[in-house]
Design a protein around this motif. Structure first.
Motif, PDB file in Angstrom:
ATOM      1  N   GLY A  46     -75.772  -4.677 -14.916  1.00 51.66           N
ATOM      2  CA  GLY A  46     -74.548  -4.504 -13.096  1.00 51.66           C
ATOM      3  C   GLY A  46     -75.042  -3.635 -13.114  1.00 51.66           C
ATOM      4  N   THR A  47     -76.166  -2.470 -12.619  1.00 45.32           N
ATOM      5  CA  THR A  47     -75.803  -0.908 -13.215  1.00 45.32           C
ATOM      6  C   THR A  47     -75.866   0.097 -11.294  1.00 45.32           C
ATOM      7  OG1 THR A  47     -77.828   1.133 -13.882  1.00 45.32           O
ATOM      8  CG2 THR A  47     -78.748  -0.817 -11.776  1.00 45.32           C
ATOM      9  N   PHE A  94     -66.962 -12.280 -15.443  1.00 46.10           N
ATOM     10  CA  PHE A  94     -68.025 -11.744 -16.273  1.00 46.10           C
ATOM     11  C   PHE A  94     -67.496 -11.345 -17.475  1.00 46.10           C
ATOM     12  CE2 PHE A  94     -69.768 -10.928 -11.525  1.00 46.10           C
ATOM     13  CZ  PHE A  94     -70.888 -11.711 -11.291  1.00 46.10           C
ATOM     14  N   SER A 133     -81.774  -9.584 -13.120  1.00 46.00           N
ATOM     15  CA  SER A 133     -82.075 -10.347 -13.721  1.00 46.00           C
ATOM     16  C   SER A 133     -80.355 -11.385 -13.706  1.00 46.00           C
ATOM     17  CB  SER A 133     -81.497  -9.716 -15.074  1.00 46.00           C
ATOM     18  OG  SER A 133     -81.056 -10.745 -16.011  1.00 46.00           O
ATOM     19  N   ASP A 134     -80.283 -12.424 -13.041  1.00 50.55           N
ATOM     20  CA  ASP A 134     -78.893 -13.053 -12.839  1.00 50.55           C
ATOM     21  C   ASP A 134     -77.992 -12.716 -14.108  1.00 50.55           C
ATOM     22  OD1 ASP A 134     -76.891 -14.450 -12.654  1.00 50.55           O
ATOM     23  OD2 ASP A 134     -77.711 -15.418 -11.035  1.00 50.55           O
ATOM     24  N   GLY A 135     -77.288 -11.574 -14.341  1.00 47.82           N
ATOM     25  CA  GLY A 135     -77.075 -12.369 -15.976  1.00 47.82           C
ATOM     26  C   GLY A 135     -77.894 -11.670 -16.712  1.00 47.82           C
ATOM     27  N   ASN A 154     -69.496  -2.246 -15.927  1.00 38.74           N
ATOM     28  CA  ASN A 154     -68.640  -2.098 -15.249  1.00 38.74           C
ATOM     29  C   ASN A 154     -68.746  -2.998 -14.070  1.00 38.74           C
ATOM     30  OD1 ASN A 154     -66.258  -1.872 -13.157  1.00 38.74           O
ATOM     31  ND2 ASN A 154     -67.845   0.177 -12.086  1.00 38.74           N
ATOM     32  N   ASP A 197     -79.616  -5.504 -13.202  1.00 44.44           N
ATOM     33  CA  ASP A 197     -78.490  -6.022 -11.480  1.00 44.44           C
ATOM     34  C   ASP A 197     -79.285  -6.981 -11.315  1.00 44.44           C
ATOM     35  OD1 ASP A 197     -76.288  -3.964 -10.302  1.00 44.44           O
ATOM     36  OD2 ASP A 197     -77.085  -5.773  -9.120  1.00 44.44           O
ATOM     37  N   ALA A 254     -70.966  -7.978  -3.970  1.00 47.50           N
ATOM     38  CA  ALA A 254     -71.584  -8.285  -5.082  1.00 47.50           C
ATOM     39  C   ALA A 254     -71.074  -7.772  -5.833  1.00 47.50           C
ATOM     40  CB  ALA A 254     -72.778  -9.100  -5.228  1.00 47.50           C
ATOM     41  N   ALA A 255     -70.485  -6.461  -6.207  1.00 51.37           N
ATOM     42  CA  ALA A 255     -70.425  -5.918  -6.680  1.00 51.37           C
ATOM     43  C   ALA A 255     -68.552  -5.804  -7.042  1.00 51.37           C
ATOM     44  CB  ALA A 255     -70.459  -4.487  -6.067  1.00 51.37           C
TER      45      ALA A 255
END
Ligand SMILES: C[S@@+](CC[C@H](N)C(=O)[O-])C[C@H]1O[C@@H](n2cnc3c(N)ncnc32)[C@H](O)[C@@H]1O
Length: 314
Positions: A122-123, A249, A172-174, A215, A145, A238-239
């Motif tokens: 999740g960059t 998460f 990537s989703d997860g 994070n 991300d 989404a963040a």
């Protein structure tokens, strides 16, 4: 209008609009406009602003009065001493996250002289990945991300700090891109395009890191509407959105991250104020060894460090 008059008038306007620290915000915007360090404004209070400068300031103040974050207006923020470009596609890096990045690069540095590997999950703007690559020159980083627009920004930021060579950006989703049959949506050098990489299934399945750092979004969904407009209306949903209790998460990472860690590797995660106990339980239930919970600069527990029980190399 003089610099001082412009500051006073603008600060009054921002105060009426509910902006916190209106005078400071005005000074930062004016200093950005005039390309001066903020302190230099104090030596120029009597200077008369040119009409174009008055117009420019008026436009900035109008946007800030509509609660657009200062960093979106100036286009960048500072993270671990690095200038990071920001836009509406990624969370504005927060000062608390600098501590997470620092713990990350300190850990990677203990692995020197061997080259180390890190996954930034999740960059966003790429701030953590870039800080790791810049501060630990032997590190190779994979930054993921779900948002291609965030990845484009992150890649641009990496280029700005000469770190693009050591950071691979993956949409990537997860962990989906790691777990699927080698199908990875990559972000190549110039613009976003999608490539399906079929040839390296086995190496992808074996992708293991010394450090997984993240994070992740952690705001409970129903709380998003109550946040400051600067966050609620300008950081991407989404963040922010961590699901009903904010912990989605962490459950995902606790359940799915282990195969991607090398023996002796660590996971380091930021979380929200008040979530420490719940997150510790999530990780312990998945048989992680919680090594530490670290506090931020205001002495609030904000970072979890955990290890698997795989044998360490050391
Ligand atoms: C809280 S932001 C953190 C951004 C950056 N690492 C930082 O610390 O400033 C969380 C990031 O996770 C990304 N994200 C959300 N859902 C995701 C998913 N399912 N898989 C991967 N990344 C995701 C968001 O797009 C966002 O960039």
């Amino acid at each position: 209008m003089t610099v001082l008059e412009a500051i006073q008038k603008s600060a009054e306007y921002l105060a009426k609009k509910g902006v916190e620290s209106p005078r400071l915000q005005t000074e930062l915007l004016l200093a950005h406009l005039l390309k001066l360090p903020r302190m230099k404004l104090y030596l120029n209070f009597e200077r008369t602003l040119a009409p174009a400068e008055v117009d420019g300031l008026r436009e900035f103040i109008k946007r800030r009065g509509q609660r657009e974050p200062l960093q979106h207006i100036t286009g960048s923020t500072s993270f671990c001493g690095l200038e990071i470009a920001v836009n509406r596609h990624a969370l504005i890096p927060r000062p608390e996250t600098e501590l997470l990045a620092e713990l990350g690069w300190n850990f990677l540095s203990t692995l020197n002289p061997q080259p180390s590997t890190a996954l930034d999950f999740g960059t966003g703007t790429g701030c953590i990945a870039i800080a790791l690559a810049v501060k630990c020159l032997s590190a190779k980083v994979v930054a993921t991300d779900v948002s291609p627009n965030a990845l484009a920004l992150a890649k641009q930021n990496a280029g700005r700090h000469n770190a693009a060579e050591r950071i691979e950006f993956l949409q990537s989703d997860g962990f989906a891109a790691f777990q699927s049959e080698g199908r990875v949506t990559r972000v190549p050098n110039s613009e976003i395009e999608t490539k399906i990489r079929d040839s390296c299934n086995s190496s992808l399945r074996k992708m293991e890191f010394d450090l997984i750092i993240s994070n992740p979004p952690y705001i409970p969904s129903a709380e998003i509407a109550t946040l400051q407009p600067e966050v609620r209306d300008f950081d991407p949903r989404a963040a922010l959105d961590g699901g009903a209790d904010g912990l989605d998460f962490y459950r995902k990472l606790a359940a799915e991250a282990k195969p991607f860690l090398k023996p002796g590797g660590k996971i380091m995660l930021e979380f929200g104020d008040g979530q420490a106990d719940a997150i510790r339980k999530v990780f312990e239930a998945e048989k992680w060894i919680v090594e530490a919970v670290k506090e931020d600069y205001s002495h609030r527990a904000r970072i979890l460090i955990a290890q698997t029980n795989k044998f360490s190399h050391g």
